[in-house]
Write a protein that holds these residues in place. Structure first.
Motif, PDB file in Angstrom:
ATOM      1  N   MET A   1       0.861  -1.165   0.000  1.00  0.00           N
ATOM      2  CA  MET A   1       0.000   0.000   0.000  1.00  0.00           C
ATOM      3  C   MET A   1       0.911   1.233   0.000  1.00  0.00           C
ATOM      4  O   MET A   1       1.568   1.502   0.985  1.00  0.00           O
ATOM      5  N   GLU A  29       1.580  -5.097   3.200  1.00  0.00           N
ATOM      6  CA  GLU A  29       0.657  -5.873   2.381  1.00  0.00           C
ATOM      7  C   GLU A  29       0.828  -7.326   2.796  1.00  0.00           C
ATOM      8  O   GLU A  29       1.926  -7.761   3.125  1.00  0.00           O
ATOM      9  N   PHE A  75      -4.814   3.650   7.233  1.00  0.00           N
ATOM     10  CA  PHE A  75      -5.630   3.110   6.155  1.00  0.00           C
ATOM     11  C   PHE A  75      -5.631   1.600   6.297  1.00  0.00           C
ATOM     12  O   PHE A  75      -4.608   1.008   6.663  1.00  0.00           O
ATOM     13  N   THR A  77      -7.103  -1.743   3.792  1.00  0.00           N
ATOM     14  CA  THR A  77      -7.867  -2.278   2.671  1.00  0.00           C
ATOM     15  C   THR A  77      -8.232  -3.711   3.008  1.00  0.00           C
ATOM     16  O   THR A  77      -7.356  -4.525   3.328  1.00  0.00           O
ATOM     17  N   ASP A 129     -13.573   3.762  -0.094  1.00  0.00           N
ATOM     18  CA  ASP A 129     -13.897   3.103  -1.350  1.00  0.00           C
ATOM     19  C   ASP A 129     -14.513   1.750  -1.068  1.00  0.00           C
ATOM     20  O   ASP A 129     -14.099   1.056  -0.125  1.00  0.00           O
ATOM     21  N   THR A 168     -11.659   0.055   1.141  1.00  0.00           N
ATOM     22  CA  THR A 168     -10.577   0.782   1.805  1.00  0.00           C
ATOM     23  C   THR A 168     -11.182   1.765   2.796  1.00  0.00           C
ATOM     24  O   THR A 168     -12.123   2.489   2.468  1.00  0.00           O
TER      25      THR A 168
END
Length: 180
Positions: A1, A29, A75, A77, A129, A168
């Protein structure tokens, strides 16, 4: 990311100054769960204060759960839940990788209730998102879509991505203590 992080503050001369414009130093990740990623963007200590000079960055040493008076900005995801339901998904490998890459938060998860966890924090959770479902321990499920916000006060919960696309989110966690 890959997340760009811009840090501004007050220079020695008392004027606004750009101190950093670079990739966030703490992005991960997951190999064991493709599509699962997190980036810890900023962390403050309990005595966070505004002063002259480069802002104090605790991101490199912070866990992913703030202590009392501390804050975190991150953040995350989430891949679709179906990723973790595949026949070839290795839950033990994912758990070990999660513990290594997301220290502090991994320890809050319940082994016998996958995804459920509780932190001593007030959280502002923003869907940037996709869509994701907030599951509470009473069985309530709340579908959140792009730009929806959840505010949580130390409650037990899980995030479920029941869609077929990644979701996300931006999280702001403020460490607090539980009332007796």
């Amino acid at each position: 990311m890959q997340v760009r992080r811009v840090v501004a503050g007050i220079g020695a001369d008392g004027r606004s100054r750009l101190f950093e414009d670079a990739t966030a130093p703490r992005a991960v990740e997951f190999e064991s769960s493709p599509g699962f990623a997190a980036a810890l963007l900023w962390a403050t200590g309990p005595a966070g204060q505004i002063e002259r000079g480069a802002p104090r960055d605790r991101t490199g040493s912070a866990t992913f759960v703030p202590g009392q008076g501390e804050t975190l900005l991150m953040f995350v995801t989430f891949p679709p839940d179906s990723t973790m339901m595949r026949v070839d998904f290795d839950g033990a490998a994912f758990g070990a990788e999660f513990a290594q890459k997301i220290p502090g938060l991994a320890e809050t998860f319940e082994a016998d209730h996958p995804g459920m966890h509780t932190t001593d924090s007030i959280d502002y959770d923003v869907v940037l998102d996709g869509e994701i479902t907030l599951e509470l321990d009473d069985g309530a499920q709340v579908l959140l879509r792009r730009h929806d916000v959840a505010v949580q006060h130390g409650n037990r919960h899980a995030w479920r991505n029941l869609s077929d696309k990644p979701a996300t989110m931006l999280f702001v966690l403020m460490g607090t203590k539980r009332a007796g």
